[in-house]
Design an enzyme around this catalytic site. Structure first.
Site, PDB file in Angstrom:
ATOM      1  N   GLU A 138      -6.635   0.738 -20.849  1.00  0.00           N
ATOM      2  CA  GLU A 138      -6.199  -0.050 -19.700  1.00  0.00           C
ATOM      3  C   GLU A 138      -4.831  -0.684 -19.988  1.00  0.00           C
ATOM      4  OE1 GLU A 138      -6.755  -0.309 -16.732  1.00  0.00           O
ATOM      5  OE2 GLU A 138      -5.998  -2.260 -16.128  1.00  0.00           O
ATOM      6  N   ARG A 165       0.803  -1.223   0.000  1.00  0.00           N
ATOM      7  CA  ARG A 165       0.000   0.000   0.000  1.00  0.00           C
ATOM      8  C   ARG A 165       0.834   1.271   0.000  1.00  0.00           C
ATOM      9  NH1 ARG A 165      -5.596  -0.187   2.127  1.00  0.00           N
ATOM     10  NH2 ARG A 165      -6.173  -2.213   1.364  1.00  0.00           N
TER      11      ARG A 165
END
Ligand code: M6R
Length: 609
Positions: free
Chosen positions: A482, A27
């Site tokens: 993407e 994270r």
């Protein structure tokens, strides 16, 4: 974003904290730190770099204790230095870890300096520990000092605080940044994500916005934003994946790419019955709500935004409802028009992305008929705050680059298309087609992964490239976007995506032999148009890599490398064509030697603006 872990126990907690940090490292990962309370008082260790550097320092120093807090940092305020790493400490007694951004930190800093506090870091977080210390000096308990402190904070925080005067006690507060309490037997834990605590507990209590909680080994007390003591429900986690391990794979990204068939199976299980999809997969009130929907407003960020763009093509073509798609950070800061009978849809892997969550909260004030989230985390804020939720069952996604979350989002959105189509009286054959196409997907994805070796070889050709162009048309245009995002994010090669018909309006000027052009070919009425665009590139000496259905009859030659994909109903082609683009990005990144799972400057869950 940053990760938080805390523990209070009879046993020593340093290893629990470090293991929690390892699990959260994806994270935020520029520096890490730990603070514990023991007989010698408050001891802290901080290191720039990976958690491993911190773990080595902990082993060397032997620092440990029965209560502690730890943090992995992703810099927002202040450079990546040891001084800026958390925990921050005030007067050698109070230690704080924090996720989020304190927006009024400058004013608070000036005030605290006036009170005699000197600052060791450039962070916004350091104001929290000095404020708590200042409140403690007035004679408050730690709990009351934290309550008084958070009243002075503007911005977002998930924060954990401990004080030498109250050993064994952690006080935590949440506003805009998630926190969870993990319940043990005679010990308790806190974290910014349950993943951190899976080795020590499966029982979790989620803090709500504005909550402050007191956590000791044997007692948990939660106070809501009105300072009323409240009960928060305890959930037993059913996380099925060994989120902590890469298994046989070298990286989480590769593991997660290969998990897509099973993630898709889990997402669809029990939700398709022959020719029909199960509308209650969106929640018990879905059927009633969908009957009134004439327009869909989709809001998301990054990869999830691309899923929304594909859904727009599908919704308007197959469900007979109009649809707008917008990036959350734009939507939330402009005046937008709300169409009558609109469904507000957020798409998010984490369910905590700050901009998307803020957009959802804003939408609730704007008169939308109802809100729906397509999300991978059942306990997330978006799921809890939306009227309806479709849970993708992709399992924990650890790699920063979103892969299996994206393809399962698309499956959920295609189910939404079928559900809204039925509610709008669209011919039942459309729902039947979608149901059968979706049911075939897990096996088709497995087959699609058979080209892994071919893509790995192809990646070599990108090793010396600095730029690349991705082209698509129709619902494959967002897939080209993407593909470009994935390539730039993990390999650091500059990549741009264009709708192929737009090429002649500018980007054609970029084409030469140094610019690889990746083409995602549809197998529908747009194929012939795309073939003309391919010729435009060929005529300018461009080198192309075309991903196409065999039936599209592209042929490899000097200027074009064709990679044939398994044939599927065109309705699910955007899902299938995503896989080779993910693999290409992964293998190019391997050649480039980047940090695939934790690309520079990025974080998995963006819980700050
Ligand atoms: O958790 P979310 O889906 O809301 O995250 C949104 C973006 O931050 C995310 O999709 C990001 O673009 C991906 N890491 C890209 O691979």
């Amino acid at each position: 974003m940053c990760g938080i872990v805390g523990a209070t126990a009879e046993r020593r907690v340093a290893e629990i904290l470090l293991e929690g940090l390892r699990r959260l490292e994806y994270r935020g990962y520029d520096s890490a730190g730990i603070a514990v309370l023991n007989d010698q008082g408050l001891q802290e260790l901080r290191r720039v770099g990976k958690v491993q550097a911190l773990a080595a320092a902990q082993e060397e120093t032997g620092i440990n204790g029965h209560v502690g807090i730890a943090h992995t940092r992703w810099a927002t305020h202040g450079k990546v230095t040891k001084e800026n790493a958390h925990p921050h400490v005030s007067s050698d007694t109070v230690a704080v870890v924090h996720n989020g951004i304190i927006e009024n930190h400058e004013a608070l800093r000036v005030r605290l300096q006036g009170l005699g506090y000197s600052f060791q870091s450039e962070t916004d977080t350091e104001v929290i520990c000095h404020l708590v210390h200042h409140e403690l000096e007035k004679g408050h308990s730690l709990l009351d000092a934290v309550k008084a402190t958070v009243k002075q904070l503007e911005g977002a925080y998930g924060t954990v605080i401990m004080d030498q005067r109250e050993p064994g006690h952690l006080v935590i507060a949440r506003s805009g940044s998630p926190l969870v309490i993990g319940l043990g037997i005679g010990e308790n834990f806190v974290a910014s994500d349950q993943l951190a605590l899976l080795p020590v507990t499966r029982e979790f209590m989620y803090l709500e916005e504005g909550d402050v909680a007191s956590v000791t080994r044997t007692q948990i007390k939660v106070f809501d934003s009105n300072d009323k003591m409240v009960e928060r429900q305890v959930h037993t986690s059913d996380l099925q994946y060994d989120a902590g391990g890469k298994g046989e794979y070298r990286h989480f990204m590769l593991k997660e790419i290969h998990e897509q068939p099973i993630a898709m199976r889990n997402t669809l299980e029990g939700r398709i019955d022959g020719d029909r999809i199960a509308i209650d997969a969106f929640g018990p009130q879905a059927e009633d709500i969908f009957k009134n929907i004439k327009h869909v407003q989709i809001i998301a960020c990054g990869t999830s935004y691309h899923a929304g763009m594909v859904a727009r093509y599908w919704l308007e073509q197959y469900a007979g409802v109009s649809c707008n798609v917008e990036i959350a950070s734009e939507f939330r800061y402009r005046s937008s028009y709300v169409f009558p009978n609109s469904l507000f849809v957020t798409i998010s892997q984490s369910g905590e992305t700050a901009d998307t969550l803020a957009a959802l909260r804003l939408a609730k004030t704007l008169g939308y008929h109802a809100s729906l989230t397509v999300c991978n985390v059942a306990s997330s804020s978006m799921v809890r705050e939306s009227d309806l939720a479709f849970l993708t069952k992709a399992g924990a996604e650890i790699g920063v680059a979103s892969t299996k979350a994206f393809t399962t989002q698309l499956a959920g959105l295609l189910m939404l298309v079928a559900a809204l189509g039925r509610a709008n009286g669209v011919d039942a054959s459309i729902e039947a087609r979608i149901s059968h196409a979706l049911a075939s997907l897990p096996n088709k994805l497995e087959e699609a992964l058979n080209i892994t070796a071919e893509i790995e070889a192809l990646a070599e050709e990108f090793a010396d490239k600095e730029n690349s162009l991705f082209l698509g048309r129709g619902d494959q245009y967002p897939i080209a976007m993407e593909g470009a995002l994935k390539l730039k994010e993990v390999s650091y090669i500059h990549a741009e995506a264009y709708a192929a018909g737009e090429l002649k309006h500018g980007p054609l000027a970029l084409i030469d032999a140094q610019m690889p052009v990746i083409v995602v070919a549809p197998n529908n009425e747009l194929l012939e148009k795309l073939k003309s665009n391919v010729e435009e590139v060929r005529a300018r000496g461009g080198i192309m890599y075309v991903f196409a259905d065999k039936k599209a009859q592209f042929k490899s030659d000097d200027t074009m490398r064709v990679i044939n994909l398994v044939h599927v109903d065109e309705i699910i082609a955007p899902i299938l064509y995503t896989l080779p683009l993910q693999l290409l990005s992964y293998y190019v990144a391997i050649i480039k030697g980047t940090d695939v799972d934790q690309p520079r400057n990025l974080a998995k869950s963006v819980t700050v603006e």
